[in-house]
Design an enzyme around this catalytic site. Structure first.
Site, short mmCIF file in Angstrom:
data_model
loop_
_atom_site.label_atom_id
_atom_site.label_comp_id
_atom_site.label_asym_id
_atom_site.label_seq_id
_atom_site.Cartn_x
_atom_site.Cartn_y
_atom_site.Cartn_z
N GLU A 209 -4.79 -9.71 -0.08
CA GLU A 209 -5.63 -9.58 1.10
C GLU A 209 -7.07 -9.79 0.66
O GLU A 209 -7.52 -9.19 -0.31
CB GLU A 209 -5.48 -8.21 1.78
CG GLU A 209 -4.12 -7.96 2.39
CD GLU A 209 -3.99 -6.59 3.04
OE1 GLU A 209 -5.05 -5.99 3.38
OE2 GLU A 209 -2.86 -6.11 3.21
N GLU B 138 0.81 -1.21 0.00
CA GLU B 138 0.00 0.00 0.00
C GLU B 138 0.85 1.27 0.00
O GLU B 138 0.68 2.15 0.84
CB GLU B 138 -0.96 -0.01 1.20
CG GLU B 138 -2.01 -1.10 1.08
CD GLU B 138 -2.98 -1.13 2.24
OE1 GLU B 138 -4.18 -1.34 2.00
OE2 GLU B 138 -2.54 -0.97 3.40
#
Length: 1019
Positions: free
Chosen positions: A532, A465
């Site tokens: 994820e 991220e």
């Protein structure tokens, strides 16, 4: 002696991330002699244990004048602290939990690479003596280094008052040459550990912000002639069944060694290859083809040991290096990731290193326990979210068989994202900013050099991220220069597709199954993983089966559940009691509160009910029984089912009536059907045919007989079975009374009282024991789950919370149907604008039975219902629950693949799952009957009246008590029990916890009728 003067300017300079730090290298074991098998290196001396520490502020530390580093400094006023350990978990700083945002956001302006003005510094000190072996090695022109395996977030190090070095990157080693700084006798190491530095901008992971020397500190002696780095390629050719081994060595003072002797031994310490070669500074040793070696995989983690001995001209060992290896070939072939020639599916989980008492410090037993949980729940892969883990973890994953995505310690989510994940590319770090490039490349280099030789590491990850940018291109290039074989993963470019070339894998977070399918159906160029998915926050992991179904697409290669363990810290209150706390409970602001509670494990490392679903859906063997046999699909890549036992059971109305064991040999990636001679089915019973896969022999992670997965096939009885009655008496033994206010039914030692003004049953007694404290209330509500709150279900369905609670009884009709039967029908208006009418009917007989029906007719213009049925407050003694339905753990409409049909026993206390924030829990789906009893077995039996099953829960708290609590300890000592009987309850969801609703097929439409239809009997 070092002549470098430490500077405070390094703290805010991203281009200074290591001073005097040694070059990253492999973490192989080495000895100054030829070791015996299993021997531990005596060239390492741990400095773990009790250190002295004092906390100050960076503004008060003058690095040009550091009296605290000298040997005779008086540190008697310092506190004691355990190393490894964290400052916050030992009470020296307050912990803080934030997800995306940086910890000081709002307190001070966010301007990289600056850090907050309040920047704590922990001054550590410890005295030590160099042990005899290390001292002897140094005396023989060897080197002694000091390694900090994990330090958050920046450290300055001094030994005996002399500056040794500076290091950042909290999760890879900072190693310094301290040979010239040591002397005989007692030595002193001093460390200034800074809470924040420019490195903090690269370490914005979604976790508790904790600091200090949280991994081991150790001295290491390196012999004068030393293998500094060892890079192994243990390749396996599945077409020929042969392995090859190439070892690239960097040897210091190689000119003083004559030869290198290599020996490769198997698990039984039998040599399978030997070779010798002249030594040089850069040396490569290669084996011939090694036929018959057993390849490594998570299914069969076969390991070999490579021993490399440097010999002088007289044949004396100068140094021996030892490394365990696994032969395997992993890569991308024709757009598909393969292991040893087979398409792989990652049944994975993301794992933070976390302990509720120790923070990011883990014991080796913690690591073993985590791996055992994975193996027992069919989890074959872990993403080291979002940093390299303790080096012991990799050895254990090699040994037990776990696939790893090894992730670089980089996350900068808060630098480029506004609330709602709105990108701000100009502020992204590292982006394409040249001042950050060296530090980021150094981080992936440190990780790869340390972990290269582990067969468990299949994929390198650039971080998490952190948007895109040219810095990631530099990292990607460096990764492939170091390792041309392993793929490189990076998900961050989903927000910045112009940098899609920095990942070899299409990786996304929290994409819904239908979105993933669109990618897979449109000629994808890269293999797909969900790095994820299945955000397991609180009561979650619904609709996971939709993701598992994607395995039918060749380029779908699995995913990694978020995440492994609830991050909650134990906090001791003033009265000495301990409680689990989440963000904000330490007065930490800003905070993201309970968002750290996403684990398949609770913080105490006990399994959550969600784990039941994961275990079944991740199983590599699919079992489909029927009335004449069983079909077994073996999805393992390399192992057959011949080494497993299959336990066959027949259940009649949930109770086992027959069991046998069989061996079914199904080859890898094969499906076969086997005939089974089941015994004859009992007449009128609901029959379940069950087959379970179990371990035939013990392993290092489970005993023989441990069940891995199961399959069931149920054949309904010809007619629904009537409720079992404790006593049967003729109607003449009973009596019916029609009073002015109440109507009563007596018989079989039981009495039922139905009230006109109260709107329901007000008494139900047996042998003087009262079972009704207040009449059952209509419920259209369930305590909100974390997913409900995140998706705004509370806002959308607020009226359902009060609809049943404040429903108004508008009509009562009590009638005697015959000499033995009384019926009371109550019509309620729900507290909604539509004032939808719900009828609650009790049909009581002198046999002591009550037929209860609750009917919702359906109404247009309303949001879907969270639940529908009744909630009933009972005396506290009735805490035991026995039921025939899906169990043993809680199940929901979208989470019942792991539920096994049978008769189960539990209790209200056991069924109240201690989710970090109290929420909906304890539901059991597809129930045929349930018994709610006290310790003596006295209580209530509830049975389905027709063919429709119901949902049941028994808890020590009401739905409203649970809804109001924000921590488990806020719930009071139980004074009552609360029984819920539901016609239906919506699913719990699982796509994410911040916006995705429960899938439509798992919601309860408001415009369709619902009926709870059960029989009651006191037993």
């Amino acid at each position: 002696m070092s002549t470098i003067v430490p500077s405070p300017a390094w703290i805010t300079n991203p281009e200074v991330f290591a001073v005097n730090r040694m070059t990253a290298h492999s973490n192989h074991a080495f000895f100054a002699h030829v070791p015996q098998p299993g021997e531990t290196s005596d060239l390492k001396q741990p400095l773990d244990g009790e250190w002295k520490v004092a906390i100050t502020n960076a503004a008060d530390v003058n690095l040009a004048y550091t009296p605290f580093v000298v040997e005779d400094f008086d540190d008697s006023a310092f506190a004691c602290i355990n190393v490894p350990g964290q400052l916050e978990t030992q009470g020296l700083l307050n912990p803080q939990y934030v997800n995306v945002q940086y910890p000081w956001d709002g307190h001070e302006d966010l301007s990289a690479p600056n850090v907050p003005s309040l920047n704590h510094v922990a001054i550590y000190r410890r005295a030590f003596r160099v042990n005899e072996t290390l001292a002897r090695t140094a005396a023989q022109a060897g080197t002694i280094t000091m390694t900090f395996h994990g330090a958050a977030c920046a450290i300055y190090v001094w030994v005996n008052g002399q500056f040794a070095g500076f290091g950042e990157d909290a999760f890879t080693p900072s190693e310094f040459d301290v040979t010239a700084l040591l002397h005989d006798g007692e030595n002193t190491v001093a460390v200034a550990c800074y809470e924040f530095s420019s490195a903090s901008w690269l370490e914005d992971q979604d976790f508790w912000r904790l600091h200090g020397l949280f991994r081991s500190v150790e001295l290491t002696a390196q012999p004068h002639v030393h293998i500094e780095n060892l890079q192994l390629e243990a390749d396996f050719d599945h077409t020929s069944g042969a392995g090859t081994l190439d070892a690239a060595l960097q040897i210091r003072h190689a000119e003083q060694a004559c030869t290198i002797a290599a020996t490769l031994t198997d698990a039984n310490d039998v040599a399978v290859w030997e070779g010798t070669q002249p030594a040089a500074a850069q040396t490569t040793i290669s084996s011939e083809q090694l036929h018959g070696v057993a390849p490594w995989s998570a299914e069969s983690p076969n390991l070999y040991t490579l021993t490399l001995t440097l010999l002088d001209t007289a044949g004396t060992a100068l140094e021996t290096a030892v490394q365990r290896i696994g032969f395997r070939r992993f890569g991308i072939e024709n757009g598909v990731m393969t292991l040893n020639g087979k398409r792989i599916e990652f049944k994975g989980v993301n794992r933070h290193e976390f302990d509720m008492r120790l923070g990011h410090t883990l014991t080796e037993q913690d690591m073993i326990d985590d791996i055992v949980f994975c193996k027992r729940h069919n989890i074959n892969a872990v993403r080291t979210s979002h940093y390299p883990n303790d080096q012991r973890w990799y050895d254990l994953c090699d040994e037990y068989g776990i696939y790893l995505i090894d992730e670089t310690n980089i996350e900068t989510h808060g630098s480029w994202s506004l609330p709602g994940d709105v990108p701000t590319p100009d502020t992204a770090i590292p982006g394409s900013k040249p001042e950050w490039e060296a530090a980021c490349v150094d981080r992936i280099n440190s990780m790869m050099k340390r972990d290269y030789n582990h067969p468990s590491v299949l994929i390198w990850s650039l971080g998490n991220e952190s948007y895109g940018g040219d810095v990631f291109r530099a990292m990607y290039r460096h990764a492939h220069e170091l390792d041309p074989r392993r793929p490189v993963h990076y998900e961050g470019i989903v927000h910045a597709r112009e940098w899609s070339d920095v990942t070899d894998i299409e990786s996304r977070m929290y994409a819904h199954a239908d979105e993933i399918e669109e990618y897979l159906k449109n000629d994808p160029k890269k293999p797909y993983i969900s790095c994820e998915y299945m955000h397991a926050m609180g009561n979650s992991v619904g609709n996971m089966d939709e993701y598992i179904a994607l395995e039918r697409y060749e380029k779908y290669q699995g995913g990694f559940i978020w995440d492994f363990i609830d991050q909650a810290l134990l906090k001791q209150d003033a009265d000495g009691t301990e409680r689990l706390c989440y963000g904000g409970d330490f007065d930490d602001r800003p905070s993201d509160y309970e968002f750290s509670g996403n684990g398949l494990l609770f913080a105490d490392r006990t399994a959550t009910p969600k784990a039941q679903e994961v275990k079944q859906l991740y199983a590599n063997v699919r079992i489909t029984p029927d009335e004449t046999g069983v079909t077994i699909e073996n999805r393992n890549l390399f192992v057959s089912t011949s080494d497993f036992t299959f336990v066959l059971r027949m259940l009649a109305d949930g109770e086992r009536i027959w069991q046998a064991e069989r061996r079914f040999d199904v080859g890898p990636k094969q499906t076969e059907r086997f005939a089974v001679e089941w015994p004859g089915a009992p007449s009128g019973a609901e029959v379940t045919y069950e087959v379970a896969q179990c371990l035939a022999a013990p392993t290092n992670w489970a005993p023989a007989g441990y069940e891995l997965c199961f399959g069931q096939h149920t054949v309904a009885s010809a007619a629904p079975l009537a409720a079992e009655s404790a006593t049967e008496i003729p109607p003449s033994d009973g009596a019916i009374t029609l009073g002015r206010w109440n109507a009563g039914v007596k018989g079989a030692g039981r009495e039922i009282l139905l009230s006109d003004p109260q709107g329901g049953i007000v008494s139900y007694t047996f042998q003087g024991c009262e079972f009704v404290l207040r009449h059952p209330q209509i419920t259209c509500f369930r305590p909100l789950t974390d997913n409900d709150r995140g998706a705004g279900h509370g806002f959308e369905r607020a009226q359902w919370m009060v609809a049943g609670r404040y429903a108004k009884c508008v009509d009562t009709r009590i009638e005697q149907l015959d000499a033995a039967t009384l019926k009371a029908t109550y019509t309620y208006e729900l507290a909604t604008p539509q004032r939808t009418k719900v009828t609650v009917a009790y049909e009581a007989s002198t046999s002591g039975h009550v037929h209860l029906s609750v009917d919702y007719p359906g109404a247009s213009g309303l949001p879907t219902l969270p639940a529908f049925g009744i909630e009933w407050m009972l005396p506290v003694a009735y805490s035991h629950l026995r039921f025939y339905g899906l169990g043993p753990a809680e199940t929901y409409h979208d989470r019942k693949c792991g539920g096994k049909l049978g008769v189960w026993s539990t209790s209200a206390y056991a069924d109240h799952a201690p989710y970090l924030v109290p929420q909906e829990t304890g539901n059991h789906a597809d129930v045929r009957w349930a018994e709610i009893t006290d310790e003596a077995g006295h209580g209530l039996r509830v049975s389905r009246h027709g063919e429709q099953t119901f949902d049941v829960s028994l808890l020590p708290y009401s739905s409203f008590m649970i809804e109001e609590a924000t921590h488990q300890e806020e719930l009071p000592a139980p004074r009552h029990m609360f029984l819920r009987l539901l016609a239906a309850q919506m699913g719990v969801g699982g796509d994410d916890s911040w916006g995705s609703p429960v899938h439509e097929q798992h919601q309860i439409p408001a415009d369709k009728p619902l009926r709870l239809d059960v029989d009651l009997e006191l037993i």
